[in-house]
Design a protein around this motif. Sequence first.
Motif, PDB file in Angstrom:
ATOM      1  N   ALA A 177     -19.615  -8.960 -23.316  1.00  0.00           N
ATOM      2  CA  ALA A 177     -20.584  -8.194 -22.519  1.00  0.00           C
ATOM      3  C   ALA A 177     -21.967  -8.292 -23.164  1.00  0.00           C
ATOM      4  CB  ALA A 177     -20.149  -6.748 -22.413  1.00  0.00           C
ATOM      5  N   SER A 178     -22.987  -8.478 -22.353  1.00  0.00           N
ATOM      6  CA  SER A 178     -24.368  -8.518 -22.825  1.00  0.00           C
ATOM      7  C   SER A 178     -25.070  -7.221 -22.458  1.00  0.00           C
ATOM      8  CB  SER A 178     -25.109  -9.710 -22.199  1.00  0.00           C
ATOM      9  OG  SER A 178     -25.222  -9.542 -20.801  1.00  0.00           O
ATOM     10  N   ASP A 192     -27.542  -6.627 -20.640  1.00  0.00           N
ATOM     11  CA  ASP A 192     -27.949  -6.503 -19.232  1.00  0.00           C
ATOM     12  C   ASP A 192     -26.772  -6.428 -18.268  1.00  0.00           C
ATOM     13  OD1 ASP A 192     -26.959  -9.041 -19.374  1.00  0.00           O
ATOM     14  OD2 ASP A 192     -28.806 -10.052 -18.759  1.00  0.00           O
ATOM     15  N   GLY A 193     -25.545  -6.362 -18.824  1.00  0.00           N
ATOM     16  CA  GLY A 193     -24.365  -6.221 -17.982  1.00  0.00           C
ATOM     17  C   GLY A 193     -23.685  -7.520 -17.607  1.00  0.00           C
ATOM     18  N   SER A 194     -24.294  -8.651 -17.903  1.00  0.00           N
ATOM     19  CA  SER A 194     -23.677  -9.942 -17.594  1.00  0.00           C
ATOM     20  C   SER A 194     -22.630 -10.290 -18.645  1.00  0.00           C
ATOM     21  CB  SER A 194     -24.750 -11.030 -17.529  1.00  0.00           C
ATOM     22  OG  SER A 194     -25.404 -11.150 -18.778  1.00  0.00           O
ATOM     23  N   ARG A 195     -21.845 -11.314 -18.370  1.00  0.00           N
ATOM     24  CA  ARG A 195     -20.808 -11.758 -19.288  1.00  0.00           C
ATOM     25  C   ARG A 195     -21.215 -13.087 -19.911  1.00  0.00           C
ATOM     26  NH1 ARG A 195     -17.776  -7.532 -20.226  1.00  0.00           N
ATOM     27  NH2 ARG A 195     -16.114  -8.920 -20.958  1.00  0.00           N
ATOM     28  N   GLU A 246     -13.915  -5.202 -24.018  1.00  0.00           N
ATOM     29  CA  GLU A 246     -14.970  -4.189 -23.931  1.00  0.00           C
ATOM     30  C   GLU A 246     -15.333  -3.639 -25.308  1.00  0.00           C
ATOM     31  OE1 GLU A 246     -16.522  -3.785 -21.207  1.00  0.00           O
ATOM     32  OE2 GLU A 246     -15.121  -5.038 -20.070  1.00  0.00           O
TER      33      GLU A 246
END
Length: 454
Positions: free
Chosen positions: A183-184, A186-189, A292
Amino acid sequence: MEIILPSGGIFMEEARRQQIALFRFQVIAPLLSVDPGGGRIKSAMEDLASQTWDIPFSSRTTLSRKIIEQWFYAYRRYGLQALYPAVRDDYGHSRAIPDEVAHSIEEMLRARPNLTARVVLDELVAQNLIQPDEIKPATFYRFRKAMGLDKRSPQSKTDRRAFTFDHPNDCWQFDTLYGPQLASPDGSRLPTYLYAILDDATRLICHAQFYPLHRLGQLQDCLKQALLKRGVPKKLYVDNAQLFCSRPLLLSCAELGIQLIHSKPYTPQGRGKVERWFRTVRLQFLSRLDPEALTDLLHLNHLLNAWIEGQYHLAIHRTLGEAPLDKWIRLADSVRPLPAYIDLDRLFFHKTTRLVKKDGTFQLKRKAFDAGVFFIDEKIDVLYDPNDLRRVWVSSPSHPEEVVVYPLDASANRHLPRAQPIEPPSSSYDFKSLDDLRRHMNPDDDPPLCPQTR
């Protein structure tokens, strides 16, 4: 098909000379692990001479035992440089089939051997690689025959047998695996890639690490770490992916005397040991992770290293009957250490060229570097570690000695004094009197007498 090097003066391009030297090394590489005595080396040379080869810049497909013997002993005595061809002066003709076109033809025929000349040539025209009727069907068929791509045999059962090497570092298997996504902010993977090198004889993991990119720099870093930990292998067994077929990897192996072996396309069975280890990674390591809870790549690699060193290396291997680390230690006397004269960092450097701008900077990997005023408007050679851009090394024809340069710090430059330009000497002379002019024109003459002495 006759293949002649393109024009380029009396000096062969360095890249082409290097390609020929690396081909010669690949031919003799199997001989480096043959035990001397009993005629075994001579027998191995005869086996190599009986094979067909894709010889760079030549239509020939066979090599004599004598030439293989010359290459082998030249390499043993003088190293890789002895395999570079001597400079010749008979170049200046164009190729019948250019390199890029030949490579495309070979890729198409290996994927679909039954393609006809017309289908292949039409595809090359559609890709803007050739002009219509630039290559005749007869030329195509001669090329296909010379490359050994015209054999159409029915499907048959393949003889695949389990094998293992006897000693540590006889052979390493190197492969990659898609890892978990992180997880980054900004919410992207973010994807990860696991690079792993396994010793065939002991099943020990020489090095394994997750990387954020699937590129040559990451591959070289993994190999570099394995060499530092476990010494130098005799063979490195990899697949046919473009990443593993790169010239920098082959060049590094040649410098270290490592035979680089590629498995046949679409046959992962030859790399079964490392593929089986990846299955163990999925079942025993990745299945226990909570994606997570992973904070970053460093955290993931700490967990991987703890599992390898604390569990996998110490557990009894079902096939070996002992732990991988125990077998490595028991047979470690045969391990070849990294030669003291090898600068491993420099061995894996990448090289490129850049033009220095008016402000003394150049761009590399989207980062500005400050080369200084001495290199302004010059084309420079840049050596760098793709995984560590905190400093790079530059040189140019006018400044052949390498200079270390660092990323641009524009804020610091604001406080530095500027170098003063050197003014050219003045061509004028200020004559204030006739006597000054005489002394300038005749500096050796005696000065004129003053009026009082006349």
